[in-house]
Motif scaffolding. Sequence first.
Motif, PDB file in Angstrom:
ATOM      1  N   GLY A 245       0.815  -1.209   0.000  1.00 49.66           N
ATOM      2  CA  GLY A 245       0.000   0.000   0.000  1.00 49.66           C
ATOM      3  C   GLY A 245       0.846   1.256   0.000  1.00 49.66           C
ATOM      4  N   LEU A 246       1.953   1.237   0.752  1.00 47.22           N
ATOM      5  CA  LEU A 246       2.851   2.388   0.824  1.00 47.22           C
ATOM      6  C   LEU A 246       3.508   2.651  -0.527  1.00 47.22           C
ATOM      7  N   LEU A 247       4.013   1.603  -1.158  1.00 49.90           N
ATOM      8  CA  LEU A 247       4.686   1.764  -2.452  1.00 49.90           C
ATOM      9  C   LEU A 247       3.731   2.319  -3.499  1.00 49.90           C
ATOM     10  N   LEU A 248       2.546   1.738  -3.597  1.00 48.52           N
ATOM     11  CA  LEU A 248       1.568   2.216  -4.574  1.00 48.52           C
ATOM     12  C   LEU A 248       1.111   3.641  -4.254  1.00 48.52           C
ATOM     13  N   GLY A 249       0.935   3.918  -2.967  1.00 48.74           N
ATOM     14  CA  GLY A 249       0.522   5.263  -2.572  1.00 48.74           C
ATOM     15  C   GLY A 249       1.557   6.313  -2.927  1.00 48.74           C
ATOM     16  N   MET A 250       2.833   6.007  -2.702  1.00 44.99           N
ATOM     17  CA  MET A 250       3.895   6.959  -3.022  1.00 44.99           C
ATOM     18  C   MET A 250       4.060   7.116  -4.530  1.00 44.99           C
ATOM     19  N   LEU A 251       3.922   6.020  -5.276  1.00 42.13           N
ATOM     20  CA  LEU A 251       4.037   6.104  -6.739  1.00 42.13           C
ATOM     21  C   LEU A 251       2.976   7.028  -7.329  1.00 42.13           C
ATOM     22  N   ALA A 252       1.817   7.073  -6.692  1.00 40.44           N
ATOM     23  CA  ALA A 252       0.765   7.982  -7.164  1.00 40.44           C
ATOM     24  C   ALA A 252       0.900   9.375  -6.563  1.00 40.44           C
ATOM     25  N   ALA A 253       1.315   9.463  -5.296  1.00 43.29           N
ATOM     26  CA  ALA A 253       1.342  10.750  -4.587  1.00 43.29           C
ATOM     27  C   ALA A 253       2.434  11.678  -5.109  1.00 43.29           C
ATOM     28  N   VAL A 254       3.597  11.141  -5.448  1.00 50.16           N
ATOM     29  CA  VAL A 254       4.711  12.003  -5.867  1.00 50.16           C
ATOM     30  C   VAL A 254       4.385  12.758  -7.157  1.00 50.16           C
TER      31      VAL A 254
ATOM     32  N   PRO B  68     -17.123  -1.255   3.228  1.00 50.02           N
ATOM     33  CA  PRO B  68     -18.251  -1.895   2.529  1.00 50.02           C
ATOM     34  C   PRO B  68     -18.173  -1.758   1.012  1.00 50.02           C
ATOM     35  N   LEU B  69     -17.771  -0.568   0.531  1.00 47.12           N
ATOM     36  CA  LEU B  69     -17.673  -0.368  -0.912  1.00 47.12           C
ATOM     37  C   LEU B  69     -16.535  -1.191  -1.506  1.00 47.12           C
ATOM     38  N   VAL B  70     -15.426  -1.258  -0.786  1.00 44.05           N
ATOM     39  CA  VAL B  70     -14.289  -2.040  -1.271  1.00 44.05           C
ATOM     40  C   VAL B  70     -14.679  -3.512  -1.398  1.00 44.05           C
ATOM     41  N   ILE B  71     -15.412  -4.024  -0.426  1.00 45.29           N
ATOM     42  CA  ILE B  71     -15.849  -5.426  -0.472  1.00 45.29           C
ATOM     43  C   ILE B  71     -16.787  -5.655  -1.659  1.00 45.29           C
ATOM     44  N   VAL B  72     -17.702  -4.695  -1.896  1.00 44.80           N
ATOM     45  CA  VAL B  72     -18.658  -4.838  -3.002  1.00 44.80           C
ATOM     46  C   VAL B  72     -17.934  -4.886  -4.341  1.00 44.80           C
ATOM     47  N   TYR B  73     -16.965  -3.987  -4.538  1.00 46.35           N
ATOM     48  CA  TYR B  73     -16.324  -3.858  -5.846  1.00 46.35           C
ATOM     49  C   TYR B  73     -15.105  -4.761  -6.031  1.00 46.35           C
ATOM     50  N   LEU B  74     -14.410  -5.076  -4.937  1.00 43.43           N
ATOM     51  CA  LEU B  74     -13.140  -5.814  -5.066  1.00 43.43           C
ATOM     52  C   LEU B  74     -13.147  -7.157  -4.349  1.00 43.43           C
ATOM     53  N   GLY B  75     -14.215  -7.468  -3.649  1.00 42.33           N
ATOM     54  CA  GLY B  75     -14.255  -8.737  -2.942  1.00 42.33           C
ATOM     55  C   GLY B  75     -13.518  -8.667  -1.620  1.00 42.33           C
ATOM     56  N   ILE B  76     -13.055  -9.819  -1.139  1.00 40.21           N
ATOM     57  CA  ILE B  76     -12.419  -9.888   0.181  1.00 40.21           C
ATOM     58  C   ILE B  76     -10.990 -10.433   0.094  1.00 40.21           C
ATOM     59  N   GLY B  77     -10.403 -10.371  -1.082  1.00 42.61           N
ATOM     60  CA  GLY B  77      -9.040 -10.876  -1.251  1.00 42.61           C
ATOM     61  C   GLY B  77      -7.990  -9.872  -0.826  1.00 42.61           C
ATOM     62  N   GLU B  78      -6.737 -10.177  -1.170  1.00 47.18           N
ATOM     63  CA  GLU B  78      -5.615  -9.315  -0.792  1.00 47.18           C
ATOM     64  C   GLU B  78      -5.723  -7.941  -1.444  1.00 47.18           C
ATOM     65  N   LEU B  79      -6.253  -7.891  -2.675  1.00 46.90           N
ATOM     66  CA  LEU B  79      -6.362  -6.605  -3.363  1.00 46.90           C
ATOM     67  C   LEU B  79      -7.182  -5.612  -2.563  1.00 46.90           C
ATOM     68  N   ALA B  80      -8.272  -6.073  -1.964  1.00 46.25           N
ATOM     69  CA  ALA B  80      -9.129  -5.176  -1.184  1.00 46.25           C
ATOM     70  C   ALA B  80      -8.361  -4.571  -0.011  1.00 46.25           C
ATOM     71  N   LYS B  81      -7.577  -5.368   0.671  1.00 43.23           N
ATOM     72  CA  LYS B  81      -6.807  -4.873   1.821  1.00 43.23           C
ATOM     73  C   LYS B  81      -5.754  -3.862   1.367  1.00 43.23           C
ATOM     74  N   ILE B  82      -5.073  -4.160   0.264  1.00 46.64           N
ATOM     75  CA  ILE B  82      -4.028  -3.268  -0.235  1.00 46.64           C
ATOM     76  C   ILE B  82      -4.624  -1.954  -0.719  1.00 46.64           C
ATOM     77  N   VAL B  83      -5.810  -2.008  -1.321  1.00 43.81           N
ATOM     78  CA  VAL B  83      -6.458  -0.781  -1.782  1.00 43.81           C
ATOM     79  C   VAL B  83      -6.765   0.145  -0.604  1.00 43.81           C
ATOM     80  N   ILE B  84      -7.217  -0.402   0.504  1.00 37.68           N
ATOM     81  CA  ILE B  84      -7.497   0.418   1.685  1.00 37.68           C
ATOM     82  C   ILE B  84      -6.214   1.066   2.200  1.00 37.68           C
ATOM     83  N   LEU B  85      -5.129   0.305   2.235  1.00 41.52           N
ATOM     84  CA  LEU B  85      -3.843   0.852   2.683  1.00 41.52           C
ATOM     85  C   LEU B  85      -3.304   1.863   1.678  1.00 41.52           C
ATOM     86  N   PHE B  86      -3.507   1.607   0.392  1.00 34.82           N
ATOM     87  CA  PHE B  86      -3.112   2.562  -0.645  1.00 34.82           C
ATOM     88  C   PHE B  86      -3.859   3.875  -0.453  1.00 34.82           C
TER      89      PHE B  86
END
Length: 225
Positions: free
Chosen positions: A39-48, A81-99
């Motif tokens: 999440g940190l890496l993806l967040g910084m790649l977008a934030a910079v 709730p929105l992340v679960i609806v659109y991305l499910g409950i896998g690792e991607l959903a958790k990383i998106v929240i951290l991102f």
Amino acid sequence: MNPGLLPSPLEVLQTFWSRLTQAGLLVDMLMSLQRVLAGLLLGMLAAVPIGFLIGWYKPVRRFIDPLINFFRALPPIALIPLVIVYLGIGELAKIVILFYASFFAAVIVMYEGMMQISPVYIRVARTLGATDLEIFLKVMVPMTVPHMLTALRVALGVGWATLVAAELVAAQRGLGAMIQNASAFFDLRTIYLGIICIGALALLMDVALRKISERLVSWQDKADS
């Protein structure tokens, strides 16, 4: 306070050893570390780049700045709730929240850092005949390096603070999942252990980043002196 509600350090230490040798505490720590770093890496790649864009172009700033201030005020846990609806409950959903948490923490620091750069440097560069691209690459980017590193540290802290919320999304392993599972059984020793592990990992990573920052921006201290 009821003494039973506050486990002793020895009890927490015993729980640490028990989970380390029998319950896969290292796996939980590595899973959480992996999620935070992703999440940190993806967040910084977008934030910079977006931080540079907002700071460099006033028309873009007028449009994007209100949107960023709107979304950064929303707590990541409210989006679960929105992340679960659109991305499910896998690792991607958790990383998106951290991102999400890391990005909005970092982009504000980047933007504010660029705003603090003295316009004198830009005027001097223009006087010497520098183009806008040269000013951006040779003045703005080097002057913003300390702010990039600060944004990284802030985003890291926010990422760890959001970990438990991210692991609410059906996580089976991880420190946040360990805390949540322990709370269901009122296992205070494990809850305290999880909190201590999160704090210790965040502290160690922050110290490492601080040491790296000191080395990378040592040129600025020499220039100021």
